[in-house]
Scaffold this motif. Structure first.
Motif, PDB file in Angstrom:
ATOM      1  N   ASP A 120     -13.806  25.655 -42.152  1.00  0.00           N
ATOM      2  CA  ASP A 120     -13.776  24.951 -40.857  1.00  0.00           C
ATOM      3  C   ASP A 120     -14.482  23.594 -40.988  1.00  0.00           C
ATOM      4  O   ASP A 120     -15.233  23.189 -40.106  1.00  0.00           O
ATOM      5  N   HIS A 123     -10.620  20.044 -40.962  1.00  0.00           N
ATOM      6  CA  HIS A 123     -10.321  18.931 -40.050  1.00  0.00           C
ATOM      7  C   HIS A 123     -10.668  17.666 -40.820  1.00  0.00           C
ATOM      8  O   HIS A 123     -11.838  17.305 -40.929  1.00  0.00           O
ATOM      9  N   LYS A 146      -1.041  26.098 -34.695  1.00  0.00           N
ATOM     10  CA  LYS A 146      -2.425  26.366 -34.264  1.00  0.00           C
ATOM     11  C   LYS A 146      -2.464  26.408 -32.749  1.00  0.00           C
ATOM     12  O   LYS A 146      -2.006  25.473 -32.088  1.00  0.00           O
ATOM     13  N   HIS A 175     -12.162  31.634 -38.014  1.00  0.00           N
ATOM     14  CA  HIS A 175     -13.625  31.635 -37.826  1.00  0.00           C
ATOM     15  C   HIS A 175     -14.146  32.720 -36.887  1.00  0.00           C
ATOM     16  O   HIS A 175     -14.786  32.445 -35.877  1.00  0.00           O
ATOM     17  N   HIS A 207      -8.420  25.928 -43.469  1.00  0.00           N
ATOM     18  CA  HIS A 207      -8.970  25.489 -42.184  1.00  0.00           C
ATOM     19  C   HIS A 207      -9.898  24.294 -42.376  1.00  0.00           C
ATOM     20  O   HIS A 207     -11.101  24.450 -42.568  1.00  0.00           O
TER      21      HIS A 207
END
Ligand code: NCD
Ligand code: ZN
Ligand code: ZN
Length: 360
Positions: free
Chosen positions: A231, A16, A100, A158, A14
């Motif tokens: 995350d 970004h 997702k 999360h 996970h």
């Protein structure tokens, strides 16, 4: 001679990494280097960065950029779109690590609140690769209804509250094909920390009460939690300190040391750390790292999280000043040493799409 722990094929499912239209925040080159410094073999990139990863051209663009820049192995998620992109799945799902679905509002434009639309995506997504969901509070129950109906493996990203953990514990007892991820920030920070963090403590899901944090640790202890995922969501300091701060905090370089701290404090065993950062994600995403893909980490000596030593382009961390345990000494991928504790040893483009097996 210090004792080094060997961890086979660490995965962060996970992250970004930004790049493309958000390259001012971070790039695949900068964030895969941060991943190696954090000890990772492979990172899985989320689809909410513009242009959102929902169509074949967007997939091709992201894949080409990652192929050119990555220094660690990688995967990427397809985003479920509100307007319907299911017809693309036969072409793009084979390249991806999963689907997702954003079921509650967060950074970016992907959001599906209509259960009928969610259901169409559940129906269309092929068996075999996980569906990862951003689902908070009662939305967890709405997603569980779809898992019950379609029996497609669903990874709950999360998870941050006692209610969610208890709901998912019951869902596992029911035998549903699910897995659970928690982040280091929800394990170590609570809403009171916003007082000193300011907007650097703003993320989705938000920081919660101590009772929620304790429930996450209980879930780690009894196995409800499968994965600790960062995350990693970098935004520039300028953006975070603006009048409209975006949600998200970086985490690639602090996750292993924070779990090392948990070992030091005897909250978890070394075996559990390896499960949470490597083996469970390998099982969920059906990945078998090469025998010569591993990380050597020094768990015994304390280390300080400092802004100046972070590689992530954003250059800050909500954990600055914390004393942690887990200095990454070496990372090896497919028999090549890629990181020596100081420097990245391979050129951009070394990393591969870890979801494509040789010969496929
Ligand atoms: C993430 C981001 O910035 O892309 N933000 C966050 O607060 N975690 C999106 C997300 O994971 O919800
Ligand atoms: Zn999310
Ligand atoms: Zn995220």
């Amino acid at each position: 001679m210090t004792n080094l722990l060997r961890i086979p094929g660490m995965i962060d499912p996970h992250v970004h990494m930004r790049d493309l239209e958000w390259a001012h925040k971070a790039t695949f080159a900068s964030e895969t280097a941060a991943a190696l410094a954090g000890g990772y073999w492979m990172v899985m990139d989320m689809p909410n960065t513009p242009p959102v990863t929902t169509t074949r051209p967007a997939v091709e663009q992201k894949r080409a950029a990652m192929q050119a820049q990555a220094v660690c192995d990688w995967g990427f998620y397809i985003g479920a779109s509100q307007d319907g992109n299911e017809a693309e799945y036969p072409y793009i799902a084979p390249l991806a690590c999963g689907l997702k679905i954003y079921n509650n509002a967060t950074t970016g434009t992907l959001l599906i609140e209509d259960q009928a639309v969610r259901e169409r995506h559940y129906q269309a997504w092929p068996h075999g690769k996980p569906i990862a969901v951003h689902a908070e509070d009662e939305t967890v129950d709405e997603i569980l209804a779809l898992v019950r109906q379609y029996r497609k493996h669903t990874h709950f990203c999360h998870i941050s509250t006692q209610y969610e953990i208890e709901t998912l514990r019951a869902a596992k007892a029911e035998g549903l094909p699910i897995s659970v991820g928690v982040t280091p920030h929800h394990l170590y920070l609570v809403e009171d920390d916003i007082k000193h963090l300011g907007t650097l403590g703003h993320m989705k899901p938000t920081l919660k009460r101590p009772a929620d944090r304790d429930a996450l640790w209980a879930g780690i202890a009894d196995g409800v939690v499968d994965v600790v995922e960062s995350d990693h969501a970098p935004h520039t300091l300028e953006e975070k300190q603006s009048s409209k701060p975006p949600y998200g905090v970086p985490g690639l370089e602090t996750t292993l040391p924070l779990m090392g701290l948990a070992v030091h404090e005897k909250r978890i065993t070394v075996e559990r750390l390896i499960d949470l950062l490597a083996l469970n994600a390998q099982r969920i995403w059906r990945l078998t790292p090469d025998a010569a893909t591993y990380t050597l980490v020094e768990l015994e000596s304390p280390d300080l999280i400092e802004r100046s030593r972070l590689r992530s382009r954003c250059g800050w961390s909500p954990f600055e000043g914390m004393k942690v345990y887990g200095k990454v000494r070496e990372v090896w991928i497919r028999g090549t040493q890629v990181y020596d504790g100081e420097a990245i040893l391979v050129a951009q483009g070394f990393g591969r799409n870890g979801m494509i097996r040789d010969g496929e």
